[in-house]
Design an enzyme around this catalytic site. Structure first.
Site, mmCIF file in Angstrom:
data_model
loop_
_atom_site.group_PDB
_atom_site.id
_atom_site.type_symbol
_atom_site.label_atom_id
_atom_site.label_comp_id
_atom_site.label_asym_id
_atom_site.label_seq_id
_atom_site.Cartn_x
_atom_site.Cartn_y
_atom_site.Cartn_z
ATOM 1 N N TYR A 177 40.430 37.038 35.391
ATOM 2 C CA TYR A 177 41.018 38.279 35.931
ATOM 3 C C TYR A 177 39.909 39.161 36.453
ATOM 4 O O TYR A 177 38.730 38.974 36.131
ATOM 5 C CB TYR A 177 41.841 39.006 34.856
ATOM 6 N N CYS A 178 40.294 40.161 37.260
ATOM 7 C CA CYS A 178 39.298 41.104 37.751
ATOM 8 C C CYS A 178 39.926 42.485 37.857
ATOM 9 O O CYS A 178 40.512 42.964 36.897
ATOM 10 C CB CYS A 178 38.686 40.650 39.065
ATOM 11 N N ARG A 179 39.813 43.123 39.025
ATOM 12 C CA ARG A 179 40.227 44.520 39.089
ATOM 13 C C ARG A 179 41.715 44.691 39.329
ATOM 14 O O ARG A 179 42.304 45.693 38.934
ATOM 15 C CB ARG A 179 39.452 45.244 40.180
#
Lengths: 223, 223
Positions: A177-179
């Site tokens: 996952y990221c932003r």
DNA sequence: ACACTATTCAATTGATCTCTTGAATTAAAG
DNA sequence: CTTTAATTCAAGAGATCAATTGAATAGTGT
């Protein structure tokens, strides 16, 4: 019957290199060795082969001059015997990708599998993480990770992912996952991981969406 | 038992390329094809293999995507399927030369055989040429050749030698000559030819010395 | 000296590879 | 239409290879 003995012998020697690279397991071992020196049992675990079998394949690679070994304590460490070996391997992959329809199909299929593109819902991830059935990685820069991340998530910023592959268990599915939904980091991470044979998926949304659903977040303020 | 099926399948596909290059005869065929399109029987003659055997090897190369074929009249013409295949082959040779002691020994031995370094005396060459037991090549520029050369000598200036290899009979010994004992052309030609598997030697001295011994010289003034 | 770990060796089984032989295609030539 | 030449196909003998199993070797720690 043949032409010149010199030429004949020479090509037979060249063939030894080809023979060493004529087995999928050996190529996989070479790929692991491309990342650095490894012991026999480390390679056996990575490849899923028996130790004896791994040892024999390594000896074939050594006889073809593709790898060398040194003994350190009770372990024998193998490594590729030069940059040129890696170049040769890279060319072999390139030729395979360009001229073997099978390879093109495999790669296409794999990168476009439904679960490669479809994100994992947050609740599902939380459930799987609690049961230890998944490795969660946070591919944002370290700074962002420190200011809040998913419970149990490991921080591997995207640029460093390639170097840290060895730390990941190839058997366990990975969720990155990221932003958030407009951030490509997790997308790229999944692509890279799947290319290397990992079972990777993306989290639906990112950390902000996770917070919005009132799910637990770890914050590291001190240190 | 194994890791991921995708990765496993992929490496097995890569291995097909290695397998195709795991046989000396196939590599020799590839080398001939590197020089251009060839028919099956031409390749069989060049390699000294039976036609059926040659055909089978070619089909293995084709299944690995290294060569392609087209039918023209009653002949089937094969060619390498791309530059990348030749690059791969070149890298394979390089790795072999750097990491296989056997190859280093073979090449050294062959280039340093006594008859590679010892020149052929003029009288002996004349005798062998009369009996058709030798191919004589003049590696000087065309201009010098025209103004006088050995009887029966073919003119292949050194820079063009590599392209004209196919015109030479690999079974027949070759003697190269140039300007004289201080001229390196013939020396380099012998080195190149021996590297490619030909039985090559240098003439003792050059054309001037030949003239001095009152041996026959062909002069082409007109045309 | 003893147990323990990591690696290699040796022997076996079933599969794959190479080459040979002879027959089966396929396209040109008489 | 028959013959000829070039290539491919099919079957079989002998060699090599991959993986398994169990034993042998060599360092480490007790």
């Amino acid at each position: 019957m043949s032409t010149q003995p010199f030429k004949h012998d020479l090509f037979n020697q060249f063939a030894r290199i080809g023979k060493a690279m004529s087995n999928g397991n050996r190529l996989e071992l070479l790929e692991f060795l491309a990342q650095g020196e490894r012991s026999v049992d480390a390679l056996a675990r990575l490849s899923g082969l028996s130790v004896a079998n791994t040892s024999q394949h390594l000896q074939q690679l050594r006889q073809a001059g593709l790898v060398t070994s040194r003994k350190q304590g009770q372990k024998v460490l193998y490594r590729v015997s030069g940059e040129d070996v890696l170049e040769l391997f890279a060319h072999l992959r390139q030729v395979a990708e360009r001229h073997l329809a099978e390879v093109q199909r495999l790669v296409d299929d794999y990168l476009k599998t439904r679960d490669a593109l479809e994100p994992v819902p947050a609740e599902e991830l939380l459930q799987r993480a609690r049961e230890g059935r998944v490795t969660v990685i946070d591919v944002r820069p370290e700074e962002e990770y420190r200011s809040g991340h998913l419970p149990g998530a490991v921080n591997i910023p995207l640029p460093e992912l390639e170097q840290h592959l060895q730390a990941l268990d190839p058997q366990q599915p990975i969720v990155a996952y990221c932003r958030g939904p407009h951030c490509v980091l997790a997308f790229d991470a999944v692509k890279l991981l799947r290319n290397r044979g990992y079972r990777a998926q993306r989290l639906e949304g990112g950390l902000p969406e996770w917070r919005l659903e009132q799910l637990p977040v770890i914050e590291e303020d001190a240190t």
